[in-house]
Design a protein around this motif. Sequence first.
Motif, PDB file in Angstrom:
ATOM      1  N   ARG B  29      19.652  -2.541   4.018  1.00 45.53           N
ATOM      2  CA  ARG B  29      18.333  -2.724   3.395  1.00 45.53           C
ATOM      3  C   ARG B  29      17.630  -3.996   3.844  1.00 45.53           C
ATOM      4  NH1 ARG B  29      18.438  -2.700  -2.590  1.00 45.53           N
ATOM      5  NH2 ARG B  29      16.215  -2.371  -2.311  1.00 45.53           N
ATOM      6  N   PHE B  33      13.996  -5.726   2.403  1.00 49.17           N
ATOM      7  CA  PHE B  33      13.800  -7.079   1.872  1.00 49.17           C
ATOM      8  C   PHE B  33      12.752  -7.838   2.679  1.00 49.17           C
ATOM      9  CE2 PHE B  33      18.054  -6.054   0.162  1.00 49.17           C
ATOM     10  CZ  PHE B  33      17.725  -6.138  -1.181  1.00 49.17           C
ATOM     11  N   ASP B  42       8.536 -11.789  -5.431  1.00 46.24           N
ATOM     12  CA  ASP B  42       9.820 -12.395  -5.822  1.00 46.24           C
ATOM     13  C   ASP B  42      10.835 -11.287  -6.118  1.00 46.24           C
ATOM     14  OD1 ASP B  42       8.636 -14.864  -5.686  1.00 46.24           O
ATOM     15  OD2 ASP B  42       8.138 -14.921  -7.827  1.00 46.24           O
ATOM     16  N   LEU B  43      12.030 -11.454  -5.607  1.00 46.22           N
ATOM     17  CA  LEU B  43      13.057 -10.425  -5.800  1.00 46.22           C
ATOM     18  C   LEU B  43      13.401 -10.216  -7.269  1.00 46.22           C
ATOM     19  CD1 LEU B  43      15.583 -11.190  -2.913  1.00 46.22           C
ATOM     20  CD2 LEU B  43      13.784  -9.468  -2.975  1.00 46.22           C
TER      21      LEU B  43
END
Lengths: 132, 114
Positions: B29, B33, B42-43
């Motif tokens: 992935r 990201f 923001d994650l």
Amino acid sequence: MRVRLFESSGLSRAELMQYGWISGDHNPIHFDEKVADGRGLPGLIVHGMFLYCIVYKAIDDFLLEKSPDFRIKELSSKFSGMTFVNDSFRVEVELDESKELSDPSARNKVFLLNKDGEANCIFQAVFIRRNP
Amino acid sequence: MRQFKSLMGYSEEKVHDDTVPDIFIACLREADFKIFEVLDIDLDRLLHTTQTFDFMKTIFVGDEIVTRPAVTKVRTKLNSANPFVTLEITTEYFRNEELIARTSGTIFVREALS
């Protein structure tokens, strides 16, 4: 009829860290309690994709035991609840008995259930023959 | 790969063979990201809500896999007390230009205006 495939007493923080390292998912809500708390979460949340991998393996093991000729073709899910670090959970399957195992229209369901038996996620699975 | 299979509870024999569980693509992935980074999201505001995998070909240790993600749908609800955005990201996986898998997922972005 539902069949229990897998049961876990909970994933540890170390396991979440390890999955994060393998997958490159460094979202801090999976390993930083302060960030999780700041987001209103009651604890570290388990990666949805980590759970996906666990469910996949549980189904794959079940298929291998039932008939090694079959494999998972499609797996789809909708997450409706969260699983947190150290939460126990289990995986159950309900095969569409009105259809052949490899019928793509079969509505085979897989449930990711929390300790109270509530579904945190329901999956639809399609199986095919390995070498048609 | 060994660490992944070991974490998933595969037998010692499976951990050391050259097979790759199809679901391992869920770990590829990095490009997803990158999308979040480019979009400046923001994650810790992300939540996975749906995901679909279509496994077409078996992959093996040593295969070179190319991932091509794309944002295929965006929904917004910004004029509410809890503004949010949902992104649908579809990723195709190729080995020597052969399509081997496709996955599509919906990502919920909380506090979209903060």
